[in-house]
Scaffold this active site. Structure first.
Site, PDB file in Angstrom:
ATOM      1  N   SER A  68      -9.446   7.567   4.091  1.00 61.10           N
ATOM      2  CA  SER A  68      -8.486   7.924   5.125  1.00 61.10           C
ATOM      3  C   SER A  68      -8.872   7.165   6.392  1.00 61.10           C
ATOM      4  O   SER A  68      -9.328   7.741   7.376  1.00 61.10           O
ATOM      5  CB  SER A  68      -8.508   9.429   5.377  1.00 61.10           C
ATOM      6  OG  SER A  68      -7.544   9.725   6.357  1.00 61.10           O
ATOM      7  N   LEU A  71      -5.615   3.114   9.352  1.00 64.27           N
ATOM      8  CA  LEU A  71      -5.142   1.819   9.865  1.00 64.27           C
ATOM      9  C   LEU A  71      -5.959   1.289  11.043  1.00 64.27           C
ATOM     10  O   LEU A  71      -5.412   0.698  11.975  1.00 64.27           O
ATOM     11  CB  LEU A  71      -3.657   1.902  10.269  1.00 64.27           C
ATOM     12  CG  LEU A  71      -2.660   2.097   9.139  1.00 64.27           C
ATOM     13  CD1 LEU A  71      -1.258   2.371   9.705  1.00 64.27           C
ATOM     14  CD2 LEU A  71      -2.607   0.869   8.244  1.00 64.27           C
ATOM     15  N   CYS A 129       1.187   3.664   3.774  1.00 61.80           N
ATOM     16  CA  CYS A 129      -0.107   4.202   4.202  1.00 61.80           C
ATOM     17  C   CYS A 129      -0.028   5.728   4.224  1.00 61.80           C
ATOM     18  O   CYS A 129       0.778   6.296   4.957  1.00 61.80           O
ATOM     19  CB  CYS A 129      -0.486   3.710   5.597  1.00 61.80           C
ATOM     20  SG  CYS A 129      -1.950   4.570   6.211  1.00 61.80           S
ATOM     21  N   THR A 192      -2.444   4.012  -2.801  1.00 67.32           N
ATOM     22  CA  THR A 192      -3.272   5.137  -3.235  1.00 67.32           C
ATOM     23  C   THR A 192      -2.438   6.396  -3.503  1.00 67.32           C
ATOM     24  O   THR A 192      -1.349   6.571  -2.977  1.00 67.32           O
ATOM     25  CB  THR A 192      -4.311   5.453  -2.152  1.00 67.32           C
ATOM     26  OG1 THR A 192      -3.635   5.590  -0.897  1.00 67.32           O
ATOM     27  CG2 THR A 192      -5.340   4.357  -2.046  1.00 67.32           C
ATOM     28  N   GLY A 242      -4.202  -0.818  -9.049  1.00 71.29           N
ATOM     29  CA  GLY A 242      -4.587   0.560  -9.356  1.00 71.29           C
ATOM     30  C   GLY A 242      -5.699   0.653 -10.370  1.00 71.29           C
ATOM     31  O   GLY A 242      -5.456   0.686 -11.572  1.00 71.29           O
TER      32      GLY A 242
HETATM   33  C1  DHB Z   1      -4.788   2.820   4.940  1.00 70.48           C
HETATM   34  C2  DHB Z   1      -4.724   3.344   3.686  1.00 70.48           C
HETATM   35  C3  DHB Z   1      -3.815   2.839   2.779  1.00 70.48           C
HETATM   36  O1  DHB Z   1      -3.715   3.291   1.516  1.00 70.48           O
HETATM   37  C4  DHB Z   1      -3.001   1.807   3.167  1.00 70.48           C
HETATM   38  O2  DHB Z   1      -2.114   1.304   2.318  1.00 70.48           O
HETATM   39  C5  DHB Z   1      -3.077   1.282   4.422  1.00 70.48           C
HETATM   40  C6  DHB Z   1      -3.973   1.789   5.306  1.00 70.48           C
HETATM   41  C7  DHB Z   1      -5.693   3.364   5.939  1.00 70.48           C
HETATM   42  O3  DHB Z   1      -6.002   4.556   5.883  1.00 70.48           O
HETATM   43  O4  DHB Z   1      -6.090   2.617   6.839  1.00 70.48           O
END
Ligand code: DHB
Length: 304
Positions: A68, A71, A129, A192, A242
């Site tokens: 987590s 971004l 995300c 994810t 995946g």
């Molecule tokens: C993040 C997680 C993701 O699955 C994604 O596609 C992009 C960013 C993240 O938490 O930064």
């Protein structure tokens, strides 16, 4: 054997790095031979810098990993200044992953990159995300918004445009169709899967955001089922992601309908896996009298 093209760009093999698992390339260049990959996909960049979510933001679980990150990134202006010079040196195709909150964020980020650099062969657009309230997933769960965003970006670049899809939706096929209708050159899937872990001592969720994104071998069957569904619905190429850990996994993805694949979580364990995987795929093709890798694509789905 690996005569592969996406749009008008040639790829030396079907293996790409999954966004977020190789940083911007420079962080891992001592560990990994980046030139061995068909393409390097960089960590999501946004219009403005982001600190990301508070820790803990990564946690290992059985057969996978929860993340987590939220971004975290330096924003497109610093990206251009600090990261493009390194990307220019990579002897492989570079695809820049872009994330955003509003259509303007994606558009402005793409326009800045179009002006600032010639190196990238294309963009992967993160509309999936799971870890930020307004981190793009609002686009990825809506066919209408996916199509609108794809169209906006399509009108601003001639480079490869890939929409990255979430499995956390009612119908991934509908979203894939919208990306195709909006003018995308490919879709990548899956991002994810929603996941959570609990600390039984403190009796609290482990991740600061409670729920995060699950990656790694645990999600491979989910990815294949989603690719199977997408393959029935669209004509543009699918890039499979995946839980891939070895060449047999890559072949499963190709047989299900993916033309390319991405290595993600496995990079943390075996960052140079790509070399042995490509030679093992070649051996499999020889043994099975397959001349072109594209001849494998979708065979299992057609036999279903
Ligand atoms: C993040 C997680 C993701 O699955 C994604 O596609 C992009 C960013 C993240 O938490 O930064």
């Amino acid at each position: 054997m690996f005569s592969l093209k996406l749009k008008d760009v040639e790829f030396k093999n079907p293996i790409m790095t999954a966004s977020g698992t190789f940083g911007y390339g420079d962080e891992v260049s001592d560990l990994v031979q980046l030139s061995k990959f068909g393409a390097i996909i960089t960590k999501s960049v946004t219009r403005f810098p982001r600190e990301g979510n508070p820790p803990p933001r990564i946690h290992e679980v059985s057969s996978g990993m929860l993340n987590s990150i939220g971004l975290a990134n330096l924003g497109v202006e610093k990206y251009v200044e600090n990261k493009i010079p390194f990307l220019n040196k990579i002897d492989s195709n570079v695809i820049i992953n872009i994330a955003g909150t509003k259509v303007e964020d994606y558009v402005e980020t793409l326009e800045i990159l179009e002006q600032a650099s010639d190196k990238q062969v294309g963009y992967e657009i993160n509309i999936s995300c799971p870890n930020v309230k307004e981190g793009g997933q609002q686009f990825g769960v809506s066919s209408k918004l996916t199509k609108e965003l794809t169209k906006e970006l399509r009108s601003r670049t001639k480079r490869i445009l890939i929409m990255k899809l979430s499995p956390n939706v009612t119908s991934i096929s509908e979203i894939a169709e919208s990306a195709e209708e909006g003018g995308a050159d490919a879709v990548s899937a899956i991002n994810t899967v929603s996941g959570m872990a609990v600390d039984i001592k403190n009796k609290k969720p482990i991740l600061s955001t409670t729920v995060g994104g699950l990656s790694g071998p645990a999600i491979k069957p989910i990815a294949l089922a989603n690719i199977y569904k997408i393959y029935q619905s669209i004509k543009i190429p699918i890039i499979g992601i995946g839980g891939i850990s070895n060449h047999r996994d890559v072949i499963e993805f190709l047989l299900t309908g993916a033309r390319f694949v991405q290595f993600g979580t496995i990079n943390y364990k075996f960052p140079n896996l790509v070399t042995s995987v490509t030679s093992n795929i070649e051996k499999y093709m020889e043994k099975n009298s397959i001349k072109q890798i594209n001849d494998l694509v979708g065979l299992a789905s057609k036999n279903a």
